[in-house]
Design a protein around this motif. Sequence first.
Motif, mmCIF file in Angstrom:
data_model
loop_
_atom_site.group_PDB
_atom_site.id
_atom_site.type_symbol
_atom_site.label_atom_id
_atom_site.label_comp_id
_atom_site.label_asym_id
_atom_site.label_seq_id
_atom_site.Cartn_x
_atom_site.Cartn_y
_atom_site.Cartn_z
ATOM 1 N N LEU A 36 0.053 -1.247 -34.964
ATOM 2 C CA LEU A 36 -0.947 -1.830 -34.068
ATOM 3 C C LEU A 36 -0.432 -2.948 -33.154
ATOM 4 C CD1 LEU A 36 -3.886 -1.546 -33.266
ATOM 5 C CD2 LEU A 36 -4.468 -3.159 -35.049
ATOM 6 N N PRO A 37 0.302 -3.947 -33.677
ATOM 7 C CA PRO A 37 0.744 -5.021 -32.784
ATOM 8 C C PRO A 37 1.553 -4.490 -31.597
ATOM 9 C CG PRO A 37 1.223 -5.591 -35.057
ATOM 10 C CD PRO A 37 0.724 -4.178 -35.058
ATOM 11 N N TYR A 38 2.414 -3.511 -31.870
ATOM 12 C CA TYR A 38 3.256 -2.978 -30.803
ATOM 13 C C TYR A 38 2.471 -2.054 -29.886
ATOM 14 C CZ TYR A 38 6.642 -5.109 -33.775
ATOM 15 O OH TYR A 38 7.300 -6.032 -34.535
ATOM 16 N N LEU A 64 -1.629 -10.749 -33.777
ATOM 17 C CA LEU A 64 -1.364 -9.836 -34.892
ATOM 18 C C LEU A 64 0.015 -10.089 -35.470
ATOM 19 C CD1 LEU A 64 -2.760 -6.403 -33.673
ATOM 20 C CD2 LEU A 64 -3.583 -7.734 -35.593
ATOM 21 N N GLU A 81 -0.220 -14.305 -36.777
ATOM 22 C CA GLU A 81 -1.187 -14.871 -37.716
ATOM 23 C C GLU A 81 -1.446 -13.945 -38.890
ATOM 24 O OE1 GLU A 81 -4.688 -16.141 -35.639
ATOM 25 O OE2 GLU A 81 -3.472 -17.096 -34.094
ATOM 26 N N GLU A 82 -1.767 -14.554 -39.988
ATOM 27 C CA GLU A 82 -2.008 -13.765 -41.191
ATOM 28 C C GLU A 82 -3.507 -13.569 -41.392
ATOM 29 O OE1 GLU A 82 -1.133 -14.731 -45.624
ATOM 30 O OE2 GLU A 82 0.756 -14.441 -44.571
ATOM 31 N N ARG A 83 -4.093 -12.764 -40.530
ATOM 32 C CA ARG A 83 -5.515 -12.471 -40.658
ATOM 33 C C ARG A 83 -5.703 -10.985 -40.437
ATOM 34 N NH1 ARG A 83 -8.976 -15.664 -36.734
ATOM 35 N NH2 ARG A 83 -7.187 -15.482 -35.345
ATOM 36 N N THR A 84 -6.901 -10.479 -40.780
ATOM 37 C CA THR A 84 -7.111 -9.051 -40.566
ATOM 38 C C THR A 84 -7.257 -8.784 -39.066
ATOM 39 O OG1 THR A 84 -9.478 -9.366 -40.830
ATOM 40 C CG2 THR A 84 -8.277 -8.660 -42.757
ATOM 41 N N ALA A 85 -6.949 -7.530 -38.701
ATOM 42 C CA ALA A 85 -7.018 -7.143 -37.298
ATOM 43 C C ALA A 85 -8.442 -7.345 -36.779
ATOM 44 C CB ALA A 85 -6.588 -5.697 -37.143
ATOM 45 N N GLU A 144 -1.764 -15.183 -48.155
ATOM 46 C CA GLU A 144 -1.202 -16.529 -48.279
ATOM 47 C C GLU A 144 -1.644 -17.260 -49.550
ATOM 48 O OE1 GLU A 144 -2.075 -18.884 -44.925
ATOM 49 O OE2 GLU A 144 -0.610 -20.420 -45.444
ATOM 50 N N ALA A 189 -8.704 -6.413 -48.316
ATOM 51 C CA ALA A 189 -8.598 -5.919 -46.931
ATOM 52 C C ALA A 189 -7.398 -6.541 -46.241
ATOM 53 C CB ALA A 189 -9.872 -6.238 -46.160
ATOM 54 N N LEU A 190 -7.214 -7.846 -46.458
ATOM 55 C CA LEU A 190 -6.092 -8.544 -45.827
ATOM 56 C C LEU A 190 -4.763 -8.004 -46.351
ATOM 57 C CD1 LEU A 190 -5.139 -10.748 -43.956
ATOM 58 C CD2 LEU A 190 -5.382 -12.384 -45.802
ATOM 59 N N SER A 192 -3.979 -4.812 -44.771
ATOM 60 C CA SER A 192 -3.541 -5.084 -43.404
ATOM 61 C C SER A 192 -2.075 -5.493 -43.376
ATOM 62 C CB SER A 192 -4.360 -6.219 -42.791
ATOM 63 O OG SER A 192 -5.565 -5.745 -42.293
ATOM 64 N N LEU A 193 -1.711 -6.383 -44.277
ATOM 65 C CA LEU A 193 -0.335 -6.871 -44.301
ATOM 66 C C LEU A 193 0.621 -5.759 -44.709
ATOM 67 C CD1 LEU A 193 -0.862 -10.337 -45.991
ATOM 68 C CD2 LEU A 193 -0.416 -9.873 -43.596
ATOM 69 N N GLN A 200 0.918 -3.366 -41.703
ATOM 70 C CA GLN A 200 1.039 -3.976 -40.380
ATOM 71 C C GLN A 200 -0.195 -3.679 -39.556
ATOM 72 O OE1 GLN A 200 5.003 -2.375 -39.066
ATOM 73 N NE2 GLN A 200 5.193 -4.492 -38.371
ATOM 74 N N HIS A 201 -1.346 -3.831 -40.142
ATOM 75 C CA HIS A 201 -2.634 -3.565 -39.500
ATOM 76 C C HIS A 201 -2.771 -2.126 -39.048
ATOM 77 C CE1 HIS A 201 -3.111 -7.894 -39.388
ATOM 78 N NE2 HIS A 201 -1.932 -7.974 -38.808
ATOM 79 N N SER A 202 -2.091 -1.206 -39.674
ATOM 80 C CA SER A 202 -2.094 0.161 -39.155
ATOM 81 C C SER A 202 -2.242 1.160 -40.285
ATOM 82 C CB SER A 202 -0.803 0.444 -38.398
ATOM 83 O OG SER A 202 -0.451 -0.658 -37.619
ATOM 84 N N TYR A 229 -3.725 3.791 -40.246
ATOM 85 C CA TYR A 229 -3.593 5.162 -39.735
ATOM 86 C C TYR A 229 -2.187 5.708 -39.872
ATOM 87 C CZ TYR A 229 -2.158 2.395 -35.675
ATOM 88 O OH TYR A 229 -1.547 1.483 -34.864
#
Lengths: 170, 310
Positions: free
Chosen positions: A52-54, A78, A81-85, B10, B64-65, B68-69, B72-74, B76
């Motif tokens: 996603l970031p890329y 993205l 920061e260490e947060r959800t998208a 974190e 959820a976080l 995501s980590l 990499q938020h992906s 899919y």
Amino acid sequence: MKLVGALLIILTTTVFGWEFATRLARRTKQIRYLKIAFEALETEMVFGMTPLPYACEKVANQLSSPLSQFFHEVSKKLKEEERTARDIWCNTLEKWKKTTDLEASEINILNQFGQTLGEQDLENQRKQIRLAISYFDQEEKQAMESQKKFESMYKSLGFLGGVLIVLIML
Amino acid sequence: MKEVFQVLPEKIRKIILKLPEKTINEIEEIRLRVNRPVEVRTHTATFVVPNSATPFIFIESDSALMLSLLSQHSVYRLEEELKRGYITISGGHRVGLAGRVVMEKGEVKGIRDISSFNIRVARQKYGVAKSYLTQLQQRGNWCHTLIIGPPKSGKTTLLRDIAREISKGVGSLKVEAKNVGIIDERSEIAGSVKGIPQHDFGVKVDILDSCPKAEGLMMMIRSMSPEVLVVDEIGRKEDGDAIMEAVHAGVTIFASVHGDCLEDVKARPTIASLIELGFFQRAIELNVHSKRGIVKKLDLKKRVSGVIRT
């Protein structure tokens, strides 16, 4: 003296009228770019399997301001920061929407899309993107209609409004 | 461990980093379950962090976080991983997943609403194979070897170290470096991420990641002309057939199998027939407590005629 004042008033109101008219045109254009952005996002996410970031970064590079700023910002956050998208998308959207000519309905679509961003499997992610695009389609049609309807009206209204004020003041 | 900390939210990372350094270095598993305390396991103890009186509770938003980590938020991009139920992260560490399983046409399509994460820390142990090497070769050639041991006895670790030694070549024994093919069905030997091994293997190693063993053995022989093949946890009939095939093709086999001792695995028909027919020349029995092994020479005379020996 009177004449100069009258001319200034008419000029100001005409400029206002023009501004309103071009704002309509800009909205239509921005919705169109949003569609392009989401199509690019689909290509990157669904077919390219880009993280996603890329994917956001690539989309940002294909677009012009103000849309590019949004995707740049999302991509940057993205990565850093260490947060959800979802959080990042909605926060960025909140700040960014003031710099655009988009209306609440488009912002809502973007917001809705952000709720599941990056948290679903391939098929559902794709459906979400498609859904957003189809909403944008409808919005674009509406925006075009109102542009047609009101664009010339705002322009003449500006000018005529100025004339009216001058006449009253005379 | 750096890679593991990168996927932890974190809050949890901070708590775990507060543990004494010695404990951090011994961590084998970190278990995270929604609405339950976070559990850390070393090979001597299991405990709750930061302490059992006021444990840290892992909640849904943390989950959820964490996902995501991990992705990499992906999410899919994790189609395959969600189907298998684990994700291999860089460093070769594995994160097991459990949650609500989604089916499609009677097959598992993936896991949604993930409720449990189990981070298993991978540790490379250099040199575990050293003491065995002399007995595993014969006049400069490696012997077909079967490694036997119960779970957690270090079979995979040993197999990995052997693969590394073979690919580097052992100068002191005058054994040249050989091309090694690894069939890594469960991504445990090499811990590959996107096909690239995360463990150090020297130069001459090719890996078929998450490939079924029987097919993988044949694919390797056809495509990569390996001199040595390494395969984990054999047991099914197809595996046995493929190993016979590979030995006939002149490839040396290193395989591991679950079991307490040689007698124990002989109860399994596939392994028994491989041993009876003399396909394996050496067996290493591993002990779960001492993590030491005994090398047994299997009788070579039992080899059936028709098996060509080089």
